[in-house]
Design an enzyme around this catalytic site. Structure first.
Site, mmCIF file in Angstrom:
data_model
loop_
_atom_site.group_PDB
_atom_site.id
_atom_site.type_symbol
_atom_site.label_atom_id
_atom_site.label_comp_id
_atom_site.label_asym_id
_atom_site.label_seq_id
_atom_site.Cartn_x
_atom_site.Cartn_y
_atom_site.Cartn_z
ATOM 1 N N ASP A 88 64.668 95.921 144.622
ATOM 2 C CA ASP A 88 65.876 96.410 144.362
ATOM 3 C C ASP A 88 66.272 97.273 145.732
ATOM 4 O OD1 ASP A 88 68.081 98.373 143.803
ATOM 5 O OD2 ASP A 88 67.055 98.723 141.822
ATOM 6 N N ARG A 114 83.476 81.179 133.663
ATOM 7 C CA ARG A 114 82.332 81.675 133.351
ATOM 8 C C ARG A 114 81.202 81.015 134.076
ATOM 9 N NH1 ARG A 114 79.603 79.565 129.774
ATOM 10 N NH2 ARG A 114 81.033 79.645 128.094
ATOM 11 N N LYS A 143 77.545 100.405 143.843
ATOM 12 C CA LYS A 143 77.111 101.610 144.842
ATOM 13 C C LYS A 143 77.771 101.118 146.271
ATOM 14 C CE LYS A 143 75.058 102.780 141.077
ATOM 15 N NZ LYS A 143 73.637 102.518 141.036
ATOM 16 N N TYR A 171 64.174 102.420 139.058
ATOM 17 C CA TYR A 171 65.398 102.915 138.617
ATOM 18 C C TYR A 171 65.236 103.329 137.107
ATOM 19 C CZ TYR A 171 70.347 102.399 136.853
ATOM 20 O OH TYR A 171 71.297 102.538 136.152
HETATM 21 C C1 LIG Z 1 72.834 102.274 139.874
HETATM 22 C C2 LIG Z 1 71.545 101.540 140.212
HETATM 23 C C3 LIG Z 1 71.183 100.264 139.483
HETATM 24 C C4 LIG Z 1 72.087 99.882 138.303
HETATM 25 O O1 LIG Z 1 73.228 99.240 138.670
HETATM 26 P P1 LIG Z 1 74.770 99.372 137.776
HETATM 27 O O2 LIG Z 1 75.669 98.908 138.571
HETATM 28 O O3 LIG Z 1 74.797 101.003 137.468
HETATM 29 O O4 LIG Z 1 74.458 98.666 136.583
HETATM 30 C C5 LIG Z 1 69.858 99.769 139.767
HETATM 31 N N1 LIG Z 1 69.098 100.036 140.956
HETATM 32 C C6 LIG Z 1 69.680 101.136 141.442
HETATM 33 C C7 LIG Z 1 68.707 101.667 142.612
HETATM 34 C C8 LIG Z 1 70.809 102.004 141.439
HETATM 35 O O5 LIG Z 1 70.989 102.799 141.994
#
Ligand SMILES: *Cc1c(COP(=O)(O)O)cnc(C)c1O
Length: 371
Positions: free
Chosen positions: A170, A47, A195, A99
Site C-alpha cells: 500500500d 463494466r 488521496k 490502514y
Molecule cells: C485512504 C486509504 C485507503 C483506503 O482508500 P479509500 O479510497 O478511502 O477507500 C487505503 N490505504 C491508505 C494508506 C489510505 O490512506
C-alpha cells in the site's frame, strides 16, 4: 520517459475523430459490435472496460513501472479485490498499524476465509517466524498511517521471494512519484487514488498495479470486471486530469512537509514529530534509500494529552479539521477519535496532511494555535 512526461502523455491512448487534445468522457455503457461479432473499437461493455478507465490504468501502470493496472471505485475495493483473489484458508502477514479500513475488512469480511498475523514489519528479522505453510502474501504499508513508519521494501522482498510469497505494498502515502515498490521487488502496488493521485479531495478511487501479468493477476482482473467495483468514466476523467500535475504537486507537498516538520520538531509544546524526512526518524536512512521525497504526511504528539490535541485541531484556521489526505488543501485530524475506542493510536496524536498553501501561512497558523 520521466514521471513528469508520463503523467501528461501516457494516458492519451486514442485520437478522437474531432481532434480533442484532452480526451472526452465516454459515457456510453455499451459499444458497437462489428459485422463478424468482434469489437474493433476495443471495448464491449463499460463494466469490463471503458476508454477513460483504460487510459487511467495505462498511466498508473507506466508511473509504477508495472505490467498492468486495475482501477477500482475506491482504495478499499482495490484492497478487497486482492484479498478476494486469495484462496480460502490462506494466511497473510500484515503490519500491526495497517490502514484501519483494511484491518477491519480482514477481521470482519474475511474472518472465515483468511487468517492474518498483524506484526511489526519494521523488524525485518522477526518476520520469518510468522511464515507458515499456508502463508501466501506479505502486505506492507509504507509510509504507514498514522505513525509514518517506513518498511524496508528491498529487504522484505528478499524474504518474500525466498518463501515464494506475494509482496503487496500500500503505497498511498508515497503516491506513484516518491517510491517505486515494483522496482524494489513488490509484486503488486496498491493506491487509494482518493488521496494524492486525485489530489483535490473530490473523487474516490483505488488501484492495483502488477509487476507481471500472472494467473493470479488474471483473477484480480476478473474480480474487477465481474465484481464491478469500477470507477465511473467521470471519476476516471477527473483522476486522469489530476495525475498530470501529480509529480509537481508532490514536490510541493514534500517541500511543505519538510518545512512544517522541521518547525514543529523545535516547538516546546510538541513532544514528538513523525516524519520520515527528519534525521531523528527511526527509519530515516531506509526512507532516504527507497524514497525520492518524504511526502506531505506527518503526525505529531503534543504535550497535554487528548484535550490539548483536540484544542489544537480546533484552533488552527487554515487546516481543515477532516479525515483523508493528499489534497491541495491542508487537513488536520485527531486520529484516535476517528479510529474509535479500540485504537492503539496515542490520544495526543495529531495527523497532518500538508497541502500546497504557502508554507509561511501554514507555519504562522500552527504558531498561533500552539502558542
Ligand atoms: C485512504 C486509504 C485507503 C483506503 O482508500 P479509500 O479510497 O478511502 O477507500 C487505503 N490505504 C491508505 C494508506 C489510505 O490512506
Amino acid at each position: 520517459m520521466k514521471p513528469e512526461t508520463l503523467a501528461i502523455h501516457s494516458g492519451n491512448l486514442y485520437k478522437s475523430a474531432t481532434g480533442d487534445v484532452t480526451p472526452p468522457i465516454n459515457l456510453s455503457t455499451t459499444f458497437f459490435r462489428d459485422e463478424d461479432g468482434g469489437y474493433s473499437g476495443g471495448h464491449m461493455y463499460s463494466r469490463v472496460s471503458n476508454p477513460n478507465r483504460s487510459a487511467l490504468e495505462k498511466v498508473l501502470t507506466d508511473l509504477e513501472n508495472g505490467a498492468d493496472a486495475c482501477a477500482f471505485s475506491s482504495g478499499n475495493t482495490a484492497g478487497m479485490s486482492l484479498f478476494q483473489a486469495l484462496a480460502p484458508g490462506s494466511h497473510i502477514i500484515a503490519p500491526d498499524d495497517m490502514y484501519w479500513g483494511f484491518k477491519k475488512q480482514l477481521q470482519s469480511i474475511f474472518a472465515d476465509t483468511l487468517t492474518i498475523d498483524f506484526i511489526d514489519l519494521t523488524n525485518i528479522a522477526g518476520i520469518s517466524a510468522y511464515i507458515k505453510e499456508n502463508t501466501v502474501m506479505i502486505w506492507v504499508e509504507t509510509p504507514s498511517n498514522p505513525l509514518l513508519k517506513i518498511t524496508d521494501l528491498a529487504a522484505i522482498s528478499k524474504i518474500a521471494k525466498a518463501h515464494d510469497l506475494l509482496l503487496a505494498c500500500d503505497s498511498t502515502f508515497a503516491s506513484p512519484c516518491l517510491q517505486k515498490p515494483i522496482e524494489l521487488g513488490a509484486d503488486i502496488v496498491m493506491h487509494s487514488s482518493t488521496k494524492y493521485i486525485g489530489g483535490h479531495s473530490d473523487v474516490l478511487g483505488g488501484a492495483l498495479i502488477t509487476a507481471k501479468r500472472t494467473p493470479f493477476w488474471e483473477k484480480v482482473r476478473n474480480i474487477q470486471q465481474i465484481g464491478g467495483a469500477v470507477p465511473s468514466p467521470f471519476d476516471c476523467f477527473l483522476l486522469l486530469r489530476s495525475v498530470k500535475t501529480l509529480p509537481y504537486r508532490m514536490r510541493g507537498h514534500c517541500e511543505n512537509g519538510m518545512a512544517l516538520a522541521t518547525y514543529l520538531e523545535k516547538h516546546p509544546k510538541v513532544e514528538a514529530v513523525f516524519y520520515p524526512g527528519l534525521p531523528a526518524h527511526p527509519q530515516h536512512e531506509i526512507a532516504k534509500q527507497q524514497m525520492s521525497g518524504f511526502g506531505g504526511m506527518l503526525s505529531i504528539l503534543v504535550h497535554g494529552g487528548a484535550e490539548e490535541a483536540r484544542r489544537v485541531v480546533n484552533t488552527v484556521q487554515l487546516f481543515a479539521q477532516a479525515t483523508s489526505l493528499g489534497g491541495v488543501e491542508s487537513l488536520i485530524e485527531h486520529r484516535a477519535s476517528v479510529e474509535g475506542p479500540d485504537t492503539k493510536t496515542p490520544q495526543n496524536l495529531i495527523r497532518i496532511s500538508v497541502g500546497l498553501e504557502h508554507i509561511d501561512d501554514l507555519i504562522e497558523d500552527f504558531k498561533q494555535a500552539l502558542d
